[in-house]
Write an enzyme that holds these catalytic residues in place. Structure first.
Site, PDB file in Angstrom:
ATOM      1  CB  CYS A 117      -1.094   0.019   1.273  1.00 41.14           C
ATOM      2  SG  CYS A 117      -1.883  -1.573   1.416  1.00 41.14           S
ATOM      3  CG  HIS A 257      -2.824   2.957   2.829  1.00 40.07           C
ATOM      4  ND1 HIS A 257      -3.773   2.410   1.852  1.00 40.07           N
ATOM      5  CD2 HIS A 257      -2.531   1.653   3.754  1.00 40.07           C
ATOM      6  CE1 HIS A 257      -3.917   1.307   1.796  1.00 40.07           C
ATOM      7  NE2 HIS A 257      -3.526   0.792   3.078  1.00 40.07           N
ATOM      8  CG  ASN A 287      -6.519  -1.617   2.185  1.00 43.14           C
ATOM      9  OD1 ASN A 287      -5.876  -0.878   1.278  1.00 43.14           O
ATOM     10  ND2 ASN A 287      -5.946  -1.985   3.255  1.00 43.14           N
TER      11      ASN A 287
HETATM   12  N1  ACO Z   1     -16.247 -10.957  10.695  1.00 42.99           N
HETATM   13  C1  ACO Z   1     -16.476 -11.082  11.790  1.00 42.99           C
HETATM   14  N2  ACO Z   1     -15.601 -11.769  12.598  1.00 42.99           N
HETATM   15  C2  ACO Z   1     -14.094 -11.541  12.107  1.00 42.99           C
HETATM   16  C3  ACO Z   1     -13.974 -11.027  10.667  1.00 42.99           C
HETATM   17  C4  ACO Z   1     -15.014 -10.795  10.072  1.00 42.99           C
HETATM   18  N3  ACO Z   1     -14.799 -10.261   8.700  1.00 42.99           N
HETATM   19  N4  ACO Z   1     -12.488 -11.084  10.678  1.00 42.99           N
HETATM   20  C5  ACO Z   1     -11.963 -11.456  11.722  1.00 42.99           C
HETATM   21  N5  ACO Z   1     -13.162 -11.857  12.565  1.00 42.99           N
HETATM   22  C6  ACO Z   1     -12.822 -12.556  13.966  1.00 42.99           C
HETATM   23  C7  ACO Z   1     -11.535 -13.219  14.153  1.00 42.99           C
HETATM   24  O1  ACO Z   1     -11.522 -14.448  13.679  1.00 42.99           O
HETATM   25  C8  ACO Z   1     -11.461 -12.798  15.560  1.00 42.99           C
HETATM   26  O2  ACO Z   1     -12.167 -14.035  16.445  1.00 42.99           O
HETATM   27  P1  ACO Z   1     -11.486 -14.982  17.760  1.00 42.99           P
HETATM   28  O3  ACO Z   1     -11.484 -13.947  18.660  1.00 42.99           O
HETATM   29  O4  ACO Z   1     -12.519 -15.950  17.557  1.00 42.99           O
HETATM   30  O5  ACO Z   1     -10.387 -15.317  17.096  1.00 42.99           O
HETATM   31  C9  ACO Z   1     -12.062 -11.808  15.982  1.00 42.99           C
HETATM   32  O6  ACO Z   1     -13.131 -11.353  14.858  1.00 42.99           O
HETATM   33  C10 ACO Z   1     -11.432 -10.475  16.493  1.00 42.99           C
HETATM   34  O7  ACO Z   1     -10.094 -10.477  15.942  1.00 42.99           O
HETATM   35  P2  ACO Z   1      -9.213  -9.453  16.324  1.00 42.99           P
HETATM   36  O8  ACO Z   1      -7.804  -9.709  15.690  1.00 42.99           O
HETATM   37  O9  ACO Z   1      -9.236  -9.048  17.668  1.00 42.99           O
HETATM   38  O10 ACO Z   1      -9.664  -8.201  15.478  1.00 42.99           O
HETATM   39  P3  ACO Z   1      -9.119  -6.517  15.379  1.00 42.99           P
HETATM   40  O11 ACO Z   1      -9.825  -5.764  16.326  1.00 42.99           O
HETATM   41  O12 ACO Z   1      -7.771  -6.662  15.355  1.00 42.99           O
HETATM   42  O13 ACO Z   1      -9.658  -6.316  14.102  1.00 42.99           O
HETATM   43  C11 ACO Z   1      -8.683  -6.168  11.867  1.00 42.99           C
HETATM   44  C12 ACO Z   1      -9.155  -7.154  12.981  1.00 42.99           C
HETATM   45  C13 ACO Z   1      -9.757  -5.388  11.225  1.00 42.99           C
HETATM   46  C14 ACO Z   1      -8.004  -7.134  10.731  1.00 42.99           C
HETATM   47  C15 ACO Z   1      -7.630  -5.286  12.522  1.00 42.99           C
HETATM   48  O14 ACO Z   1      -6.628  -6.201  12.981  1.00 42.99           O
HETATM   49  C16 ACO Z   1      -6.975  -4.449  11.307  1.00 42.99           C
HETATM   50  O15 ACO Z   1      -7.533  -3.602  10.750  1.00 42.99           O
HETATM   51  N6  ACO Z   1      -5.501  -4.596  11.044  1.00 42.99           N
HETATM   52  C17 ACO Z   1      -4.938  -3.995   9.940  1.00 42.99           C
HETATM   53  C18 ACO Z   1      -4.911  -5.013   8.760  1.00 42.99           C
HETATM   54  C19 ACO Z   1      -5.002  -4.170   7.482  1.00 42.99           C
HETATM   55  O16 ACO Z   1      -5.041  -2.972   7.256  1.00 42.99           O
HETATM   56  N7  ACO Z   1      -4.670  -5.038   6.406  1.00 42.99           N
HETATM   57  C20 ACO Z   1      -4.572  -4.284   5.054  1.00 42.99           C
HETATM   58  C21 ACO Z   1      -3.409  -4.431   4.444  1.00 42.99           C
HETATM   59  S1  ACO Z   1      -1.954  -3.588   5.152  1.00 42.99           S
HETATM   60  C22 ACO Z   1      -2.508  -1.981   5.261  1.00 42.99           C
HETATM   61  O17 ACO Z   1      -3.220  -1.730   4.355  1.00 42.99           O
HETATM   62  C23 ACO Z   1      -1.808  -1.030   6.238  1.00 42.99           C
END
Ligand code: ACO
Length: 330
Positions: A117, A257, A287
């Site tokens: 990104c 971003h 994203n």
């Molecule tokens: N719907 C429902 N539940 C979900 C989903 C979904 N789409 N996706 C994951 N979960 C669940 C997980 O399985 C987990 O379940 P568990 O507790 O039973 O294991 C639960 O939700 C919570 O997961 P967490 O990791 O605590 O959630 P978090 O608050 O960290 O949010 C997220 C997850 C949104 C991915 C966050 O960590 C994030 O945005 N990270 C950055 C990732 C990113 O931006 N990636 C893109 C590419 S890199 C970039 O652009 C910078």
């Protein structure tokens, strides 16, 4: 360089596919909810490319917009750089297809491929150096057709992404949006935290892997990405402000971003900026990888959020890990 001649952005363009996919559509496909997606990411909808649209189609549409905005045509280009993680084909690079599509002269054209990104902002800095060293007009495109390569059954990743393209022409001009400073960095020791492994030489594409769906498995430690994104975007941004001797209070707008609303708000708080200074459109497009910064910058200008004379900060972070920030004066 002629004294007083600015080097920077001569024009901007963007392309967003027509199809809008709301969060609710995901609930029919994976175990998720509109509430979960909004609460954790801020995303409400995203654009999905049509089946007959390709990466080059989207890149060309954004590029033509940027050329028109610059008062130039493809014939005026001296170089083309495409930042993408979702290329038209594996070999050759998307920039070659784009050069042909635009009917540009036989100029150097190359991808900043798989740069995550952060690719577009880094490509702008490369373009600036090329414009400074040779009075070139450089087309820079950030484009992602992520919906085509992601795993539509993996709720951890699929709900996050959208398709888009954004572009800028970089060169010299009295009215250029001046690039005042740029910084970028890489920490390759974290390369296993976010990526798509299958298809390269480490794990070549095979029927067995495809049957297991591995070719679409985006590996991601969401929490690690979250933490690192906040830290790197904030510190890299502080560096470009220090380079120019300005403070966060001097900024009219921060265009980050658009990864996740919580990441953006954390970067804003870390920098000590106000909500009004932060440009957010992740709720509309999700994203969109390397397209997210140029699309947001274009949209911010189109909607009157940026005036002549404004200082605007760009900052991005992604797989690699790579990060990049840039300070512009409109
Ligand atoms: N719907 C429902 N539940 C979900 C989903 C979904 N789409 N996706 C994951 N979960 C669940 C997980 O399985 C987990 O379940 P568990 O507790 O039973 O294991 C639960 O939700 C919570 O997961 P967490 O990791 O605590 O959630 P978090 O608050 O960290 O949010 C997220 C997850 C949104 C991915 C966050 O960590 C994030 O945005 N990270 C950055 C990732 C990113 O931006 N990636 C893109 C590419 S890199 C970039 O652009 C910078």
């Amino acid at each position: 360089m002629v004294p007083g001649t600015r080097v920077g952005l001569l024009g901007l363009g963007a392309y967003l596919p027509e199809r809008v996919m709301e969060n609710d559509e995901w609930t029919a496909l994976v175990d998720t909810s509109d509430e979960w997606i909004r609460k954790r990411t801020g995303i409400q909808r995203r654009r999905i490319a049509a089946d007959d649209e390709s990466t080059v189609d989207m890149a060309a549409a954004a590029a033509l917009g940027a050329l028109e905005d610059s008062g130039l045509t493809a014939r005026d280009l001296d170089e083309i750089i495409v930042a993408t993680d979702t290329p038209e084909v594996f070999i050759p690079d998307t920039a070659a297809f784009l050069q042909a599509r635009l009917g540009a002269p036989e100029v150097p054209a190359y991808d900043l491929g798989s740069s995550g990104c952060a690719g577009f902002v880094l490509a702008l800095d490369v373009a600036r150096a090329r414009a400074l060293s040779g009075d070139r007009k450089v087309l820079v495109v950030g484009v992602e057709l992520l919906s085509r390569l992601m795993n539509w059954e993996d709720r951890n990743t699929c709900v996050l992404f959208g398709d888009a393209a954004g572009a800028a022409v970089v060169g010299r001009g009295e009215n250029a949006v001046e690039i005042l400073s740029a910084r970028a960095g890489t920490d390759g020791t974290r390369s296993d935290i976010l990526g798509l492994e299958v298809g390269g030489t480490r794990a070549p594409f095979s029927l067995d892997r495809a049957r297991r769906g591995e070719h679409k498995n985006i590996v991601m430690d969401g929490r690690a990405v979250f933490r690192e994104a906040v830290e790197r975007m904030a510190s890299c941004s502080t560096q470009v402000l220090d380079d120019v001797g300005v403070t966060v209070q001097d900024l009219a707008l921060i265009v980050p971003h658009q990864a996740n609303l919580r990441i953006l708000e954390a970067v804003r708080d870390r920098l000590g900026a106000t909500p009004e200074q932060l440009y957010v459109n992740v709720q509309e497009y999700g994203n969109t990888g390397s397209a997210s910064v140029p699309v947001a910058l274009w949209e911010a200008r189109e909607t009157g959020r940026i005036k002549t004379g404004d200082l605007v900060l760009l900052t991005a972070f992604g797989a690699g890990f790579h990060w990049s920030s840039m300070l512009l004066r409109f």
